[in-house]
Each structure stands twice: as structure tokens, then as C-alpha cells.
Scaffold this active site. Structure first.
Site, PDB file in Angstrom:
ATOM      1  N   GLU A 156       0.817  -1.213   0.000  1.00 54.46           N
ATOM      2  CA  GLU A 156       0.000   0.000   0.000  1.00 54.46           C
ATOM      3  C   GLU A 156       0.854   1.267   0.000  1.00 54.46           C
ATOM      4  O   GLU A 156       1.750   1.430   0.835  1.00 54.46           O
ATOM      5  CB  GLU A 156      -0.938   0.008   1.210  1.00 54.46           C
ATOM      6  CG  GLU A 156      -1.900   1.189   1.193  1.00 54.46           C
ATOM      7  CD  GLU A 156      -2.977   1.087   2.258  1.00 54.46           C
ATOM      8  OE1 GLU A 156      -3.497   2.142   2.661  1.00 54.46           O
ATOM      9  OE2 GLU A 156      -3.293  -0.036   2.689  1.00 54.46           O
ATOM     10  N   LYS A 180      -7.794  -0.156  11.130  1.00 56.78           N
ATOM     11  CA  LYS A 180      -7.153  -0.655   9.904  1.00 56.78           C
ATOM     12  C   LYS A 180      -5.861   0.104   9.669  1.00 56.78           C
ATOM     13  O   LYS A 180      -4.849  -0.472   9.244  1.00 56.78           O
ATOM     14  CB  LYS A 180      -8.104  -0.501   8.719  1.00 56.78           C
ATOM     15  CG  LYS A 180      -7.609  -1.126   7.418  1.00 56.78           C
ATOM     16  CD  LYS A 180      -6.834  -0.156   6.547  1.00 56.78           C
ATOM     17  CE  LYS A 180      -6.379  -0.815   5.259  1.00 56.78           C
ATOM     18  NZ  LYS A 180      -5.524   0.065   4.429  1.00 56.78           N
ATOM     19  N   ASP A 224       2.619 -14.492  11.698  1.00 61.65           N
ATOM     20  CA  ASP A 224       1.293 -14.735  11.120  1.00 61.65           C
ATOM     21  C   ASP A 224       0.422 -13.489  11.275  1.00 61.65           C
ATOM     22  O   ASP A 224      -0.186 -13.274  12.324  1.00 61.65           O
ATOM     23  CB  ASP A 224       0.654 -15.937  11.824  1.00 61.65           C
ATOM     24  CG  ASP A 224      -0.662 -16.357  11.199  1.00 61.65           C
ATOM     25  OD1 ASP A 224      -1.218 -15.606  10.386  1.00 61.65           O
ATOM     26  OD2 ASP A 224      -1.144 -17.461  11.541  1.00 61.65           O
ATOM     27  N   HIS A 239      -1.526  10.843   0.414  1.00 54.82           N
ATOM     28  CA  HIS A 239      -1.728   9.493  -0.112  1.00 54.82           C
ATOM     29  C   HIS A 239      -1.710   9.479  -1.633  1.00 54.82           C
ATOM     30  O   HIS A 239      -1.080   8.614  -2.245  1.00 54.82           O
ATOM     31  CB  HIS A 239      -3.060   8.931   0.391  1.00 54.82           C
ATOM     32  CG  HIS A 239      -3.342   7.545  -0.109  1.00 54.82           C
ATOM     33  ND1 HIS A 239      -2.714   6.440   0.408  1.00 54.82           N
ATOM     34  CD2 HIS A 239      -4.164   7.102  -1.079  1.00 54.82           C
ATOM     35  CE1 HIS A 239      -3.142   5.362  -0.226  1.00 54.82           C
ATOM     36  NE2 HIS A 239      -4.024   5.737  -1.131  1.00 54.82           N
TER      37      HIS A 239
END
Length: 442
Positions: A85, A280, A296, A393
Site C-alpha cells: 500500500e 485498519k 502470522d 496518499h
């Protein structure tokens, strides 16, 4: 019409690719080239990757970046991050630099206990089951000695086993709820091996317990499995400074910025729709480090989101306050991580990542990962409460757009210069690139 294939796993790697490309692609040759271009030229290394999972046909690459200048408990780190990302690594790096001269990140491990459960059905008197558990508990532990011997030598092992009555939620449902300390290993295989032995011993011993009736002695084991919800494997990360030191934004005073920031966090504490996106953002930073260090990330995600819901409503994992002129921003999160076993001993880049982090033990890695998550959250909230998230972004996303539009090196240079002072949108990028190309053709 595509037909099912039998014995696919027994095919060679080349045969698997032949069947896939012939079955699913109009241009099998191009598809095959796309698959094979990511094979490693080092045959031993490629074989290592092939054997990580089943039915491997190629490698799927993610960028492996680094975020420098993380000062954590007085020690300087450059943190490895594996993520696709745009802006995540840049945001973490910017936040780390911001806090570098303001005391850095303060972290501590609160606890490291992990959980596993044997789920079973029992039809009979609970008082009899309690009496049976009391007599069999020492044998449950004794029968796992061959599994726990090495772990106990290092200071870990089984901490406790409890009998839990869950019949109010599901008829005849009970569980053996076990707690473990696995030190520098994530410990999944260790925990599951112990649980399966518990189940075997528990079931066999029940057949010979004198107080049980014939029906009561036949306990049905449903399953034995660790839990990825680890609320007692907890770490805290924190940053703080005088409010007047939050002085990097030209459009807001330090006091206004601090107040807006705290309000933004409080909104995430009470509004689930915001909290999901808020968390998130935290996991952007956490997952990237977890993946880079061979842990993991799916387990970490599941555990973190369960923890965010522990009070009956999904809420923010981070918190902020202003008290006596001091701005404090902190995060508490469950992180069951390991630095030995699994991919940590196999994947070459995982070895690089751990060496870059000074070969941390599991507790130190927990603190590093938590700091990365807090940094990511700080960067996102700083953007949201000042310039807005899209400005930074989209500028980071600009290069992805240019690659999609097949821009040349010279065109990219011109476009980056142009969008330093213009808003990045897909439409604006397309128009600007067309203009540049038209000028070049004149």
C-alpha cells in the site's frame, strides 16, 4: 466447460502451470511468462519457497521497505516493512522522525500468556465432572512432559488448565481452557500438540472414573486448538510531549491540533464505523512488520479486532488525552509473536529483517511492532485533522498511476514536478501526461 482435475497435487510444477495456463487463459504463452518471470534463479532458494506451501507455481512479491529513526525506549531502530500500500512506509517514517526529538516511543510488555482450548460435550452431572477434572488435572500435565520438556528448560510451558462450563451458551458444552508461556516462539504447534494430548488423556481417563455412569464416561471431544485471541499477551506503546511541542503544522496552533487529534481518537472510541478504519490504519503498520519478520499477520489481525470488541462494542485500539499541558497518545494491543521457529529460521529476508532489528526476542519484537502501529496511526490522524488524508496518499499513489499509463522515466520526472503543486487525481494525471506527450511530439 472446465472439468475438475484429479491428482493435481501430484503433478510436477511445470505440469501444473501447463494445465492452468491452457485451461484459464486465452494467451497461455503470455500467462506462462508472467508466472515464470518471478521464479528465483537460485534453484535452492526457489525450492525453499516452493516447499513453504502446497501447489506452488511461482512467487508473489511484495515490496520490502524500511522505516528509519524509530527511537524505542532509548534504542534506535530501522524497522522493516513488507507491504504494497502506497504511503504506509513513508507515513511511519515521518511519524518516527517527528517523535525522535520528542522522547521517542515508550513501550512495555504487560503480559505474554497464550491460550488453547479442548472443546468437548458431556452429558451428565457437572459436580461429577468437576470431581473428575480435579483428579485428572495432574495427569493431563504429566502426559505432556515429552512435549513440554524443552520448553520448560527455557522457562516456558503449561501455566494452568481450567475446566469451564459453557452450557448456558450451548447445551452440554464444556472446555479445558489452558494457558501457556512459549517465550520466543509463537508456539502454535507446541500448544496444539499439548491440547491434543490433553484431549486423549481426558477421554481415556473418563472411561475409568468410578463416579461416572456409563453415559457420563463417554466424553465427546469436538476439537483441540489454540486461540488467536490473546488478551493476556499484551503490549503498550506510548508517545507524549508538552502540547506546545506539537508545532509542525502552519495552519493550526499546537493547542488546536492537540484538541482536534484527541477528538478524532474519541470519535473512533465511540463510533464503530470510524473505529474499523481507524484500526485498519494501525494494522497497516503492524501487519507490515509482522509479515517482514515471518509472523502470522492473519492471527494478529483476528486477535486485535477481537480485542477491540472486548467490551461489547467495536472501538479504537488507541487512545489520547491532554492532561496538565501534556499530550499523550497510546496503544494497547495483543501480539502473539515469535522470533524462533517457522519462517524465522527459513526465509532469507526474515533473517535479514530480524538482524536489522538487532535479533530481538519475542518481547522486544512485540514492542517494536506496537510502536510501528502507533506511528502509523499518529501519521494518519495528523493528516486527517490537518491537510486531509488524500493529499499525501495520492502523491504517493502517483507513481502507481504513471506505471499504469506506461510513463517513461523522463515523463515521470516531469509529472512528479508538476504535481508538487497540483491535486493528484487519476483524471488529472491522464490529462497532464497527454499534454506532456503532445508537447514532446511538436
Amino acid at each position: 466447460m472446465i472439468k475438475p482435475i484429479k491428482g493435481f497435487s501430484k503433478l510436477s510444477k511445470s505440469e501444473k502451470i501447463e494445465w492452468i495456463t491452457a485451461t484459464y487463459f486465452n494467451d497461455a504463452k503470455t500467462a506462462k511468462q508472467a508466472i515464470q518471470q518471478y521464479w528465483n534463479t537460485d534453484r535452492k532458494l526457489q525450492q525453499l519457497h516452493d516447499e513453504f506451501i502446497e501447489n506452488t507455481i511461482t512467487n508473489y512479491y511484495l515490496p520490502f521497505g524500511v522505516a528509519p529513526n524509530f527511537l524505542i525506549n532509548g534504542k534506535l531502530y530501522t524497522i522493516p516493512m513488507a507491504i504494497e500500500e502506497s504511503s504506509v512506509v513513508a507515513a511511519a517514517s515521518k511519524a518516527a522522525k517527528f517523535w525522535l526529538d520528542r522522547g521517542g516511543f515508550k513501550t512495555k510488555v504487560i503480559s505474554t500468556t497464550k491460550i488453547g482450548q479442548v472443546h468437548f460435550m458431556y452429558h451428565g452431572s457437572f459436580s461429577k465432572l468437576q470431581a473428575f477434572f480435579k483428579t485428572v488435572k495432574p495427569k493431563l500435565i504429566e502426559d505432556t512432559k515429552h512435549i513440554t520438556k524443552s520448553m520448560e528448560k527455557r522457562g516456558g510451558g503449561i501455566l494452568d488448565i481450567e475446566l469451564r462450563n459453557k452450557t448456558e451458551d450451548l447445551k452440554d458444552y464444556y472446555q479445558l481452557h489452558a494457558t501457556f508461556e512459549t517465550l520466543d516462539a509463537m508456539g502454535a504447534n507446541f500448544i496444539n500438540s499439548c491440547l491434543e494430548q490433553f484431549a486423549k488423556t481426558f477421554k481415556m481417563e473418563a472411561l475409568h472414573f468410578e463416579e461416572f455412569s456409563e453415559a457420563e464416561s463417554h466424553i465427546q471431544i469436538v476439537m483441540s486448538i489454540l486461540s488467536n485471541y490473546v488478551p493476556n499477551c499484551l503490549v503498550r506503546a506510548e508517545v507524549s510531549c508538552p502540547v506546545e511541542d506539537l508545532n509542525e503544522n502552519k495552519t493550526l496552533s499546537s493547542e488546536e491540533f492537540a484538541h482536534k487529534f484527541v477528538q478524532a481518537v474519541k470519535i473512533a472510541e465511540i463510533e464503530p464505523y470510524r473505529a474499523v478504519t481507524h484500526n485498519k490504519g494501525i494494522m497497516n503498520g503492524i501487519d507490515a512488520v509482522v509479515l517482514a519478520t515471518g509472523n502470522d499477520f492473519r492471527a494478529i489481525e483476528a486477535g486485535a479486532h477481537a480485542y477491540a470488541s472486548r467490551n461489547g462494542r467495536y472501538s479504537s485500539l488507541s487512545h489520547a488525552e491532554i492532561k496538565d499541558g501534556i499530550f499523550t497518545f497510546w496503544l494497547e494491543i495483543p501480539l502473539a509473536l515469535g522470533t524462533v521457529g517457522g519462517l524465522t529460521n527459513l526465509h532469507p529476508l526474515v533473517k535479514v529483517a530480524l538482524e536489522m532489528l538487532h535479533q530481538p526476542d519475542a518481547k522486544e519484537l512485540m514492542q517494536i511492532v506496537a510502536a510501528a502501529g502507533l506511528a502509523q496511526n499518529f501519521a494518519a490522524l495528523r493528516s486527517l485533522t490537518t491537510t486531509g488524508i488524500q493529499e499525501g496518499h495520492m502523491k504517493m499513489h502517483l507513481m502507481n498511476m504513471l506505471n499504469q499509463l506506461h510513463a517513461t522515466k523522463d515523463e515521470k520526472k516531469k509529472m512528479v514536478a508538476y504535481f508538487k503543486h497540483n491535486t493528484v487525481t487519476h483524471n488529472a494525471v491522464e490529462k497532464a501526461l497527454i499534454s506532456i506527450r503532445m508537447l514532446a511530439d511538436e
